[in-house]
Scaffold this motif. Structure first.
Motif, mmCIF file in Angstrom:
data_model
loop_
_atom_site.group_PDB
_atom_site.id
_atom_site.type_symbol
_atom_site.label_atom_id
_atom_site.label_comp_id
_atom_site.label_asym_id
_atom_site.label_seq_id
_atom_site.Cartn_x
_atom_site.Cartn_y
_atom_site.Cartn_z
ATOM 1 N N ASN A 31 10.147 24.496 -74.736
ATOM 2 C CA ASN A 31 10.864 25.614 -74.118
ATOM 3 C C ASN A 31 10.038 26.293 -73.033
ATOM 4 O O ASN A 31 10.426 27.343 -72.520
ATOM 5 N N HIS A 32 8.913 25.724 -72.703
ATOM 6 C CA HIS A 32 7.999 26.272 -71.704
ATOM 7 C C HIS A 32 7.791 25.215 -70.628
ATOM 8 O O HIS A 32 8.302 24.102 -70.719
ATOM 9 N N LYS A 33 7.030 25.548 -69.603
ATOM 10 C CA LYS A 33 6.746 24.600 -68.530
ATOM 11 C C LYS A 33 5.245 24.377 -68.434
ATOM 12 O O LYS A 33 4.461 25.330 -68.483
ATOM 13 N N ILE A 34 4.841 23.118 -68.311
ATOM 14 C CA ILE A 34 3.436 22.759 -68.150
ATOM 15 C C ILE A 34 3.274 22.147 -66.767
ATOM 16 O O ILE A 34 3.937 21.163 -66.435
ATOM 17 N N LEU A 35 2.401 22.737 -65.949
ATOM 18 C CA LEU A 35 2.089 22.216 -64.623
ATOM 19 C C LEU A 35 0.681 21.635 -64.670
ATOM 20 O O LEU A 35 -0.252 22.330 -65.061
ATOM 21 N N THR A 36 0.515 20.391 -64.288
ATOM 22 C CA THR A 36 -0.793 19.743 -64.360
ATOM 23 C C THR A 36 -1.226 19.239 -62.988
ATOM 24 O O THR A 36 -0.399 18.853 -62.165
ATOM 25 N N THR A 37 -2.518 19.240 -62.771
ATOM 26 C CA THR A 37 -3.118 18.666 -61.565
ATOM 27 C C THR A 37 -4.616 18.516 -61.810
ATOM 28 O O THR A 37 -5.120 18.886 -62.873
ATOM 29 N N GLY A 38 -5.305 17.974 -60.814
ATOM 30 C CA GLY A 38 -6.749 17.837 -60.910
ATOM 31 C C GLY A 38 -7.436 19.191 -60.890
ATOM 32 O O GLY A 38 -6.864 20.193 -60.443
ATOM 33 N N HIS A 39 -8.668 19.226 -61.351
ATOM 34 C CA HIS A 39 -9.441 20.468 -61.374
ATOM 35 C C HIS A 39 -9.781 20.878 -59.940
ATOM 36 O O HIS A 39 -10.064 20.030 -59.105
ATOM 37 N N PRO A 40 -9.754 22.188 -59.639
ATOM 38 C CA PRO A 40 -10.069 22.634 -58.284
ATOM 39 C C PRO A 40 -11.424 22.140 -57.778
ATOM 40 O O PRO A 40 -11.570 21.845 -56.595
ATOM 41 N N ALA A 41 -12.407 22.024 -58.648
ATOM 42 C CA ALA A 41 -13.738 21.593 -58.219
ATOM 43 C C ALA A 41 -13.791 20.107 -57.891
ATOM 44 O O ALA A 41 -14.738 19.652 -57.268
ATOM 45 N N SER A 42 -12.786 19.339 -58.277
ATOM 46 C CA SER A 42 -12.827 17.897 -58.014
ATOM 47 C C SER A 42 -12.751 17.590 -56.525
ATOM 48 O O SER A 42 -13.107 16.499 -56.106
ATOM 49 N N GLY A 43 -12.318 18.565 -55.705
ATOM 50 C CA GLY A 43 -12.266 18.360 -54.262
ATOM 51 C C GLY A 43 -13.624 18.054 -53.678
ATOM 52 O O GLY A 43 -13.744 17.341 -52.687
ATOM 53 N N SER A 44 -14.662 18.571 -54.313
ATOM 54 C CA SER A 44 -16.011 18.313 -53.825
ATOM 55 C C SER A 44 -16.437 16.875 -54.110
ATOM 56 O O SER A 44 -17.448 16.421 -53.610
ATOM 57 N N HIS A 45 -15.662 16.164 -54.895
ATOM 58 C CA HIS A 45 -15.965 14.771 -55.232
ATOM 59 C C HIS A 45 -15.037 13.811 -54.491
ATOM 60 O O HIS A 45 -14.922 12.652 -54.871
ATOM 61 N N GLY A 46 -14.334 14.324 -53.482
ATOM 62 C CA GLY A 46 -13.465 13.471 -52.683
ATOM 63 C C GLY A 46 -12.111 13.193 -53.297
ATOM 64 O O GLY A 46 -11.382 12.337 -52.814
ATOM 65 N N LYS A 47 -11.741 13.884 -54.381
ATOM 66 C CA LYS A 47 -10.438 13.658 -55.016
ATOM 67 C C LYS A 47 -9.705 14.985 -55.156
ATOM 68 O O LYS A 47 -9.441 15.440 -56.248
ATOM 69 N N ASP A 48 -9.395 15.620 -54.048
ATOM 70 C CA ASP A 48 -8.776 16.934 -54.095
ATOM 71 C C ASP A 48 -7.297 16.823 -54.442
ATOM 72 O O ASP A 48 -6.463 16.611 -53.586
ATOM 73 N N LEU A 49 -6.978 16.958 -55.720
ATOM 74 C CA LEU A 49 -5.595 16.950 -56.182
ATOM 75 C C LEU A 49 -5.056 18.369 -56.300
ATOM 76 O O LEU A 49 -3.861 18.569 -56.445
ATOM 77 N N PHE A 50 -5.951 19.355 -56.249
ATOM 78 C CA PHE A 50 -5.560 20.741 -56.475
ATOM 79 C C PHE A 50 -4.922 21.378 -55.243
ATOM 80 O O PHE A 50 -3.866 21.998 -55.333
ATOM 81 N N SER A 51 -5.564 21.228 -54.081
ATOM 82 C CA SER A 51 -5.051 21.860 -52.858
ATOM 83 C C SER A 51 -3.649 21.360 -52.572
ATOM 84 O O SER A 51 -3.392 20.167 -52.559
ATOM 85 N N GLY A 52 -2.760 22.295 -52.364
ATOM 86 C CA GLY A 52 -1.387 21.926 -52.054
ATOM 87 C C GLY A 52 -0.540 21.568 -53.257
ATOM 88 O O GLY A 52 0.598 21.131 -53.098
ATOM 89 N N CYS A 53 -1.045 21.756 -54.473
ATOM 90 C CA CYS A 53 -0.259 21.403 -55.664
ATOM 91 C C CYS A 53 0.900 22.371 -55.875
ATOM 92 O O CYS A 53 1.867 22.053 -56.553
ATOM 93 N N GLY A 54 0.796 23.583 -55.295
ATOM 94 C CA GLY A 54 1.890 24.548 -55.382
ATOM 95 C C GLY A 54 2.039 25.247 -56.718
ATOM 96 O O GLY A 54 3.079 25.840 -56.989
ATOM 97 N N HIS A 55 1.012 25.216 -57.558
ATOM 98 C CA HIS A 55 1.130 25.811 -58.891
ATOM 99 C C HIS A 55 1.423 27.306 -58.862
ATOM 100 O O HIS A 55 2.188 27.794 -59.691
#
Length: 76
Positions: A31-55
């Motif tokens: 009955n709730h909503k779960i929004l998932t994405t990469g950790h914000p700090a992962s951008g420093s490792h070349g895998k920025d999934l957080f920026s632009g996720c729209g959470h």
């Protein structure tokens, strides 16, 4: 605990470790909503999934849709 407070909730789950905490909770959150994405700090490792996720936008959209007060995300 979720059943004790049935009010709609949005869970922001950022990163693999946080996602691992969800195991077995999916049914309790139906009955709730779960929004998932990469950790914000992962951008420093070349895998920025957080920026632009729209959470933040999506959280406020879902809260308003459920007649709840949106969150002021500004740091000021």
């Amino acid at each position: 605990l979720l059943a004790a407070d049935p009010r709609f909730k949005v869970f922001l789950v950022w990163g693999k470790d946080a996602g691992n905490q969800l195991v077995g909770l999916e049914n309790a959150c139906e009955n709730h909503k779960i929004l998932t994405t990469g950790h914000p700090a992962s951008g420093s490792h070349g895998k920025d999934l957080f920026s632009g996720c729209g959470h933040f936008f999506m959280t406020n959209y879902l809260l308003k849709k459920n007649n709840l007060e949106p969150i002021n995300w500004s740091l000021n």
